[in-house]
Design an enzyme around this catalytic site. Structure first.
Site, PDB file in Angstrom:
ATOM      1  N   GLY A  83       0.792  -1.230   0.000  1.00 16.33           N
ATOM      2  CA  GLY A  83       0.000   0.000   0.000  1.00 16.33           C
ATOM      3  C   GLY A  83       0.817   1.269   0.000  1.00 16.33           C
ATOM      4  CG  ASN A 133       1.454   3.312  -5.785  1.00 13.21           C
ATOM      5  OD1 ASN A 133       1.791   4.339  -6.345  1.00 13.21           O
ATOM      6  ND2 ASN A 133       2.033   2.142  -6.026  1.00 13.21           N
ATOM      7  CG  MET A 156      -1.245  -8.179  -6.417  1.00 13.56           C
ATOM      8  SD  MET A 156      -0.511  -7.265  -7.798  1.00 13.56           S
ATOM      9  CE  MET A 156       0.364  -8.597  -8.604  1.00 13.56           C
ATOM     10  CG  ASN A 196      -3.540  -1.002 -12.781  1.00 16.13           C
ATOM     11  OD1 ASN A 196      -3.432  -1.281 -11.586  1.00 16.13           O
ATOM     12  ND2 ASN A 196      -2.770  -1.568 -13.702  1.00 16.13           N
ATOM     13  CG  HIS A 208       1.737  -1.961 -15.529  1.00 14.30           C
ATOM     14  ND1 HIS A 208       1.469  -3.214 -15.047  1.00 14.30           N
ATOM     15  CD2 HIS A 208       2.762  -2.097 -16.413  1.00 14.30           C
ATOM     16  CE1 HIS A 208       2.292  -4.086 -15.629  1.00 14.30           C
ATOM     17  NE2 HIS A 208       3.076  -3.428 -16.457  1.00 14.30           N
ATOM     18  CG  ASP A 262      -1.358  -4.442 -16.861  1.00 15.62           C
ATOM     19  OD1 ASP A 262      -2.049  -3.932 -15.971  1.00 15.62           O
ATOM     20  OD2 ASP A 262      -0.568  -5.387 -16.654  1.00 15.62           O
TER      21      ASP A 262
HETATM   22  C1  GRF Z   1       3.308  -1.114  -7.592  1.00 12.91           C
HETATM   23  O1  GRF Z   1       4.554  -1.394  -8.156  1.00 12.91           O
HETATM   24  C2  GRF Z   1       2.269  -0.938  -8.671  1.00 12.91           C
HETATM   25  O2  GRF Z   1       2.790  -0.403  -9.833  1.00 12.91           O
HETATM   26  C3  GRF Z   1       1.820  -2.350  -8.908  1.00 12.91           C
HETATM   27  O3  GRF Z   1       1.833  -2.957  -7.649  1.00 12.91           O
HETATM   28  C4  GRF Z   1       2.753  -2.283  -6.802  1.00 12.91           C
HETATM   29  C5  GRF Z   1       1.987  -1.853  -5.589  1.00 12.91           C
HETATM   30  O4  GRF Z   1       2.809  -1.389  -4.572  1.00 12.91           O
HETATM   31  N1  GRF Z   1       0.527  -2.393  -9.558  1.00 12.91           N
HETATM   32  P1  GRF Z   1       2.157  -0.761  -3.268  1.00 12.91           P
HETATM   33  O5  GRF Z   1       1.237  -1.831  -2.671  1.00 12.91           O
HETATM   34  O6  GRF Z   1       1.400   0.465  -3.643  1.00 12.91           O
HETATM   35  O7  GRF Z   1       3.312  -0.485  -2.358  1.00 12.91           O
END
Ligand code: GRF
Length: 208
Positions: free
Chosen positions: A12, A14, A90, A107, A109, A145
């Site tokens: 998490g 992001n 995921m 999303n 990526h 994607d």
């Molecule tokens: C990131 O690298 C994102 O691009 C991919 O999954 C990862 C998530 O990381 N879809 P986080 O859970 O936000 O740390």
């Protein structure tokens, strides 16, 4: 105020970038719900610390992807979510979610799409030997994607890079890019249009 629903499965970071931007006042949005398919995702802890509502909907409790997505839609709708952010979520989503939130699911990526889609983007980029990679924020469509690209950031790939070192360099860019794009969406600047040439749907960002 734009109401975000953030779907997570893991760390998490992001999500944290979004929460930090909201707290700093640089993102005019509210995280209405953080929803995880995994009960032990650290992202849930981040949400709780920020005083944000959380929910766990385990995909294991459903016999089909569609039934799982219907439960996601129910939870997101109950929290009056406007825009759904897949932030390290995921699971492959189906039209059940996409139709309920048309052009409102985005999303992050960790590669420069359309290169290296899928779950091992950084490893695939390294294995190929590209000299730059990066991250892509895109609208989600029924493919993996493949949806309209909103924004990308580029990072160098350097000799000696490992999956870990490249991933960390990309992640730093993800954390800058995602709140920026969400503010564009909050401002109503991101539109999806059909390109004349090939009939492909593409996103564009209107000038301020
Ligand atoms: C990131 O690298 C994102 O691009 C991919 O999954 C990862 C998530 O990381 N879809 P986080 O859970 O936000 O740390």
């Amino acid at each position: 105020m734009l109401r975000l629903g953030v779907l997570v499965s893991g760390s998490g970071s992001n999500l944290q970038a979004i929460l930090d931007a909201v707290a700093a006042g640089t993102l005019a949005a509210e995280v209405a719900l953080v929803l995880s398919n995994k009960p032990d995702a650290f992202a849930l802890e981040r949400a709780r610390r920020a005083g944000v509502q959380t929910a766990v909907v385990s995909h294991r409790d459903f016999t089909t992807r569609e039934l799982f997505d219907a439960a996601l839609v129910q939870a997101l709708s109950a929290h009056r979510v406007d825009c759904v952010v897949l932030a390290g979520f995921m699971r492959i989503v189906t039209p059940v979610l996409l139709d309920a939130f048309q052009d409102r699911v985005i999303n992050m990526h960790p590669a420069l799409l359309p290169a290296f889609p899928g779950a091992h983007a950084q490893a695939d980029a390294l294995a190929y030997g590209v000299r730059v990679s990066g991250c892509t924020v895109h609208f989600v469509d029924a493919g993996t994607d493949t949806g309209p690209i909103i924004a990308q950031s580029v990072v160098p790939v350097v000799d000696g890079d490992t999956v870990e070192s490249l991933s960390a360099r990309i992640l730093a860019e993800e954390h800058a890019l995602l709140p920026t794009v969400l503010q564009w969406i909050a401002d109503g600047r991101v539109v999806v249009e059909r390109s004349d040439a090939v009939g492909r749907r593409r996103a564009s960002v209107r000038p301020r």
